[in-house]
Design an enzyme around this catalytic site. Sequence first.
Site, short mmCIF file in Angstrom:
data_model
loop_
_atom_site.label_atom_id
_atom_site.label_comp_id
_atom_site.label_asym_id
_atom_site.label_seq_id
_atom_site.Cartn_x
_atom_site.Cartn_y
_atom_site.Cartn_z
N ARG A 189 -12.77 -14.00 -1.86
CA ARG A 189 -11.98 -14.66 -0.81
C ARG A 189 -12.83 -15.37 0.24
NH1 ARG A 189 -7.09 -10.33 -0.25
NH2 ARG A 189 -5.95 -11.03 -2.09
N SER A 245 0.83 -1.22 0.00
CA SER A 245 0.00 0.00 0.00
C SER A 245 0.86 1.26 0.00
CB SER A 245 -0.88 0.03 1.25
OG SER A 245 -1.86 -0.96 1.19
N SER A 259 -13.44 1.54 3.11
CA SER A 259 -12.42 1.20 2.12
C SER A 259 -11.38 2.30 2.02
CB SER A 259 -13.08 0.99 0.75
OG SER A 259 -12.12 1.10 -0.28
N ARG A 290 -13.41 -6.60 -11.08
CA ARG A 290 -13.41 -5.81 -9.84
C ARG A 290 -14.06 -4.44 -10.04
NH1 ARG A 290 -8.00 -6.46 -6.63
NH2 ARG A 290 -9.41 -5.79 -4.98
N ASP A 327 -6.72 -7.90 4.60
CA ASP A 327 -5.98 -8.83 3.73
C ASP A 327 -5.46 -10.05 4.48
OD1 ASP A 327 -6.45 -7.15 1.58
OD2 ASP A 327 -4.61 -6.00 1.91
#
Length: 429
Positions: free
Chosen positions: A347, A20, A163, A119, A316
């Site tokens: 996921r 990131s 987010s 996505r 994550d």
Amino acid sequence: MKFDPSGPLKGTLRAPGDKSMSHRAALFGAMSADPVHVTGYLDAADTRSTLSAVHALGALVEEGAPGTLTIRGPGLRGAGDAHIDVGNAGTLMRLLPGWLAGQRGGQWTFDGDESIRRRPVDRIAKPLRAMGADIEATDDRLPPFTVRGTQLRGIEYALPVASAQIKSCVLMAGLLAEGTTTVVEPEPSRDHTERLLARAGCHITRDGDRISLTQHDELELGAIHVPGDPSSAAFHIAAAVLVKGSRIVISDMSANWTRVGFVRILERMGGVVVGDLETPDASAIRSDEPVTELDVTAGPLVGTVVEPHEVPLAIDELPLVALLGCFAEGETVVTGAAELRVKESDRIATVVDGLRGLGADIEATDDGFVVQGTGGLRGGTIASHGDHRLAMLGAVAGLASAEGVTVDGMEAAAVSYPGFESDLRSLLT
Ligand code: S3P
């Protein structure tokens, strides 16, 4: 690629540079007026895509020793028209349009790999359009998409999900927007963008859950050090907790409180992890990025419940929480994590199917999973589905399993951690 049951993990390791922060170092570096010198930059497929992107926009990227680079321009208002191939990098795809949308007269197209084409980008198109942006997406919500630069105006935007990507995109657009731009967060999420903007001299403030910034002329950054990635380190940490007799040290790891939720969850499960983690404080914007050394020892675990507010701080690493749950006593539950369905793979589905195939007792829910600890995992084969974190999850599962795990599609790890396998094997005695 097969990962056999292993003996204890021992030794010291620095995880590769934070993904990131590397994306942001390249983007904010390119937005700066003066050259920005970066150390610790992640050399992986995702962050290479970001270097190619800023190069296509007109930045000069000079690479020195591993992880070291200097980025020159093109500056906040100087991006040239380009086609951007984001590859597999969702963060690049969600952040960069925020910078470009306010550069009047420019035009940029975005596309990426097969996974990126599934996505959503409507999550950024919606607030950007409310600011006056011109964005055209496939089916109004997917890549490929086009951004045409216009004059933006500041808005107040309540994020529908916690987010950091959407938050960052809106804040970046706010740099070129008239007036004040405010983002309201439902829960705190990673805050590297806010810290970098504060360091760059921007007028950015936080009042409770509201982050505000006003139009800005020039970013002044100078140098950026990218510490080791807690999300990458998490795989070694999990392996060291699960394999009896292990003790490892992770050096130069980010201790930013918005990134170490996994360590907090692990501690609650009984994991012995010693380090100097930053104290949570969502009342102000900090401008430094703290680092720590972590000392991790194997030991018995108990199940836990991961609450929705913890999810963005460990988003994550949640696949690893599922893996730990297989070895813990009792039940482990993750709730409020529907966002996992729009990551590099779905996921929730891929973790549940993958771990079940290795012998786990795990059920999917709409927004997470429920794992019954069975004291171990048999082993078998797990498919990565092209998802880097699934591939690395399989490797760790293999070391702690009874019969070993074959990972189908291990090469996906190179998206965030090209040296993963050799780093992991270097800890095996
Ligand atoms: C990221 C934010 C998270 C995370 C992703 C990187 C970032 O996504 O899953 O790997 O660098 O801002 P969301 O903010 O969309 O949850």
